[in-house]
Structure formats: C-alpha cells, structure tokens
Motif scaffolding. Structure first.
Motif, mmCIF file in Angstrom:
data_model
loop_
_atom_site.group_PDB
_atom_site.id
_atom_site.type_symbol
_atom_site.label_atom_id
_atom_site.label_comp_id
_atom_site.label_asym_id
_atom_site.label_seq_id
_atom_site.Cartn_x
_atom_site.Cartn_y
_atom_site.Cartn_z
ATOM 1 N N PHE A 109 0.860 -1.195 0.000
ATOM 2 C CA PHE A 109 0.000 0.000 0.000
ATOM 3 C C PHE A 109 0.891 1.238 0.000
ATOM 4 N N GLY A 110 0.505 2.248 -0.855
ATOM 5 C CA GLY A 110 1.314 3.472 -0.854
ATOM 6 C C GLY A 110 2.631 3.250 -1.576
ATOM 7 N N ALA A 111 3.650 4.043 -1.144
ATOM 8 C CA ALA A 111 4.972 3.930 -1.782
ATOM 9 C C ALA A 111 5.623 2.611 -1.352
ATOM 10 N N HIS A 112 6.431 2.018 -2.247
ATOM 11 C CA HIS A 112 7.139 0.777 -1.892
ATOM 12 C C HIS A 112 8.115 1.099 -0.757
ATOM 13 N N ALA A 113 8.274 0.169 0.164
ATOM 14 C CA ALA A 113 9.057 0.429 1.391
ATOM 15 C C ALA A 113 10.509 0.797 1.091
ATOM 16 N N SER A 114 11.084 0.212 0.001
ATOM 17 C CA SER A 114 12.534 0.446 -0.197
ATOM 18 C C SER A 114 12.904 0.873 -1.615
ATOM 19 N N ASP A 115 11.963 0.771 -2.573
ATOM 20 C CA ASP A 115 12.337 1.092 -3.961
ATOM 21 C C ASP A 115 11.328 2.086 -4.560
ATOM 22 N N SER A 116 11.723 3.369 -4.586
ATOM 23 C CA SER A 116 10.778 4.413 -5.038
ATOM 24 C C SER A 116 10.514 4.344 -6.544
ATOM 25 N N PRO A 123 1.588 -3.189 -8.520
ATOM 26 C CA PRO A 123 1.242 -3.338 -9.944
ATOM 27 C C PRO A 123 -0.186 -3.842 -10.196
ATOM 28 N N ALA A 124 -0.851 -4.373 -9.173
ATOM 29 C CA ALA A 124 -2.090 -5.150 -9.415
ATOM 30 C C ALA A 124 -3.159 -4.365 -10.162
ATOM 31 N N ARG A 125 -3.273 -3.080 -9.897
ATOM 32 C CA ARG A 125 -4.399 -2.308 -10.440
ATOM 33 C C ARG A 125 -4.214 -1.923 -11.918
#
Ligand code: TA6
Length: 327
Positions: A109-116, A123-125
């Motif tokens: 959810f939101g920004a990826h924890a380690s890779d902006s 990607p699911a949506r």
C-alpha cells in the motif's frame, strides 16, 4: 459447441496475447462470454478505451468490472443510487490506473518500502486479470472470481512468487474478497487495500463512524501519529491511515439520506482520503469539483497491520458494502 476446457485454454491464451499486444477483438469477447458468461446476468463487452468489462445485472443489483486491475467500476443495488464514484475524467487506457471505482493496492500500500522506482500501490491495479470462475447463486446473487496475470514484468516487480485472486459477489450488497497465496519458500510482508471511492452527496456533509478513538498516521502532517476524536468529518485535505480498527465503519450521508455500511474481515487498518481542492487540481483527473462527491474509505492491511505471510500460506482480506437508511 467446443469443449469448455478447450475454450478456457484458448480464451486465456488468446486473451493474454491480444491484451498484451493492446488489442482485444470481438472474437475474444465472444470467447469470454462463451466460457464465463451467465445468460441473463453476466456478460463481457468492450467498454471505454476498448477495455474488456464484465457487466453484471441480476434482479438485485448491477455492477461493472474492468478486467484490467479487476477494477470494480460501478455498483448500484436496485432502487438505490450508485454507490461507487468514478471520475468523469478517468483515463481508460492500458496500463493506466483508473481514477475512481475500487483500485486494488497490492502487494503493498502506498509507496514501496525500499524502492521508489516501483509503482505506488503496487502493480495489481494496472495489469490484466483473467476470469477463473463465475456463478449464479440460489439467492439471486452473482459471483465472479478473477486471478492476476503473472507476466515476467509483474513477477519482477513483486520480487516474490505470489498468486492473487479477487472474488466478487453482487447482490443487495457488494462482497469483495482479496486472496493471496505465498508460492515462495520464504515469508512475504503483504500490504494491500481495496482503495474504494464512494459516491457521496457532498463530502463536506458526510461523516465516518466506527473509527472513534483509533490512532492514525496523518500523511498531510508528516505521518504524525494522532488519535481520532469522535466521527471523521472532511473540511480539508484528509489522508489518514487508521490502525487497530474494528470490523465496521459507516459513511453517514445526510444529503443522500443513506448510510454505507462497511463490514471488514482480515483487516485492522483503514485509510480515509479526500484530496480537497489543491491536490485534486494537481492530480488533474478528478473532474470539475469531483472531490466534493467522493470519499475513499479503504479496507486495508497497511502500516502496523501489514501481514507476515508464511511460505505456502494463504491470506484473505474481505469487505461487504451495504446501504442502510439514515436512522
Ligand atoms: O489512499 C490514499 C492515497 O495513498 C493518497 O495518498 C493518494 O496518493 C491516493 O492514495 C491516490 O493515489 P493514486 O496513486 O491512485 O493517485
């Protein structure tokens, strides 16, 4: 009449090939109808932007779902007004997230924890999902299940072998279940949300019940941790991740004289979001003053509520939307 199994395999092969090439032909739609259509209640058609869409219309309600992102676009129980908000300026294009409806945020959810560099909300949506089951239920409801197509690109983005399916049941209420299986041999930290845009009469006149006393991370104030005092009302940009939430929330809409009851399972976090004026203008796809008629109340596993999914395990997060009168 060709064998259903052969039709299924052909449909999936043709479908994923044509879709990836950006072309869907009517022959493909007829194959989808042949394999998954239900006479009188479920059919496939080409919708806006030539996107394949599932149309459900039974005696209880109508709904539409884009195959891209398994994206619920609308849900309207018979005798009620639309429950889901879609922007009049939503861009219906392959690989583009749709503004409105029920975007699936997965497997973060939101920004990826380690890779902006990775897509916000995962990607699911924006990738294609394929139908895997459809059924007309004895009580008049209609169910459809979809599974996300695992292209090499998606597998690389997720960085872990996972299977995800969405199960939707359309009746007087809307039931949505997001089911994830960890196909790997190590645990996976699963974050997700059903990022639902609800249709409201005027966001300034609604309130959200059920989050009283919950702590939340306030995104518009540096993710400061705060405590909800009373019901949630909206009078400015609001972007909050509530944690340790209960299973029930209600959107009380005096303008439409209705409550939208949200009943969750497998979720102990929820996001309440309205972009308000400036952010809505910057986003540019909410339509003229569209922010006034939408409110996101999102069933999630986010922040403190991210799920540690053991190898081989399956996790289901689900919600039900019902309309009640104002008491
Ligand atoms: O769920 C709220 C939120 O995370 C907001 O911060 C805002 O970014 C919103 O999602 C929409 O995100 P999107 O990527 O669809 O523009």
């Amino acid at each position: 009449m060709i064998d259903k199994k052969v039709a299924l395999t052909m449909a999936q092969t043709i479908y994923s090939g044509l879709r990836l090439s950006g072309e869907i032909m009517m022959g493909d739609i007829s194959m989808l109808n042949e394999t998954w259509g239900i006479e009188g209640s479920l059919s496939f058609k080409l919708g806006k932007g030539n996107m394949p869409v599932i149309e459900i219309n039974n005696g209880l309600a109508q709904a539409s779902i884009a195959l891209q992102g398994a994206h619920i676009l609308s849900f309207q129980p018979k005798g009620e007004s639309e429950l889901i908000w879609m922007s009049e300026d939503a861009t219906f294009a392959a690989g583009k997230s749709l503004r409105g409806g029920v975007p699936i945020c997965w497997p973060w959810f939101g920004a990826h924890a380690s890779d902006s560099s990775l897509p916000g909300h995962g990607p699911a949506r924006t990738v294609d999902w394929k139908p895997i089951a459809s059924k007309s239920l004895a009580d008049g409801r209609t169910s459809i299940s979809l599974e996300m197509q695992q292209s090499d690109q998606v597998k690389a983005i997720c960085g872990h072998p996972l299977q995800v399916q969405l199960h939707i049941t359309v009746g007087k209420g809307l039931d949505i279940a997001l089911e994830t299986k960890n196909l790997g041999d190590t645990p996976f930290a699963l974050g997700q949300a059903l990022h639902t845009y609800f249709q409201v009469s005027d966001v300034r006149k609604v309130s959200v019940e059920g989050l009283e006393g919950c702590e939340y991370l306030d995104k518009v104030d540096g993710f400061a941790r705060k405590k909800q005092d009373g019901t949630v009302t909206i009078s400015q940009e609001t972007d909050r991740v509530y944690v340790n939430t209960g299973n029930h929330m209600r959107i009380v809409d005096t303008g439409l004289k209705r409550c939208i009851v949200i009943s969750n399972k497998g979720s102990a976090s929820a996001i309440v979001w309205n972009p308000w004026v400036e952010t809505a203008e910057k986003m540019g796809d909410l339509g003229q003053d569209g922010y006034l008629n939408m409110l996101c109340v999102e069933t999630a596993n986010a922040a403190d509520d991210v799920i540690e999914l053991a190898a081989g395990d399956t996790y289901v997060m689900s919600t039900e939307y019902r309309i009640e009168g104002i008491i």
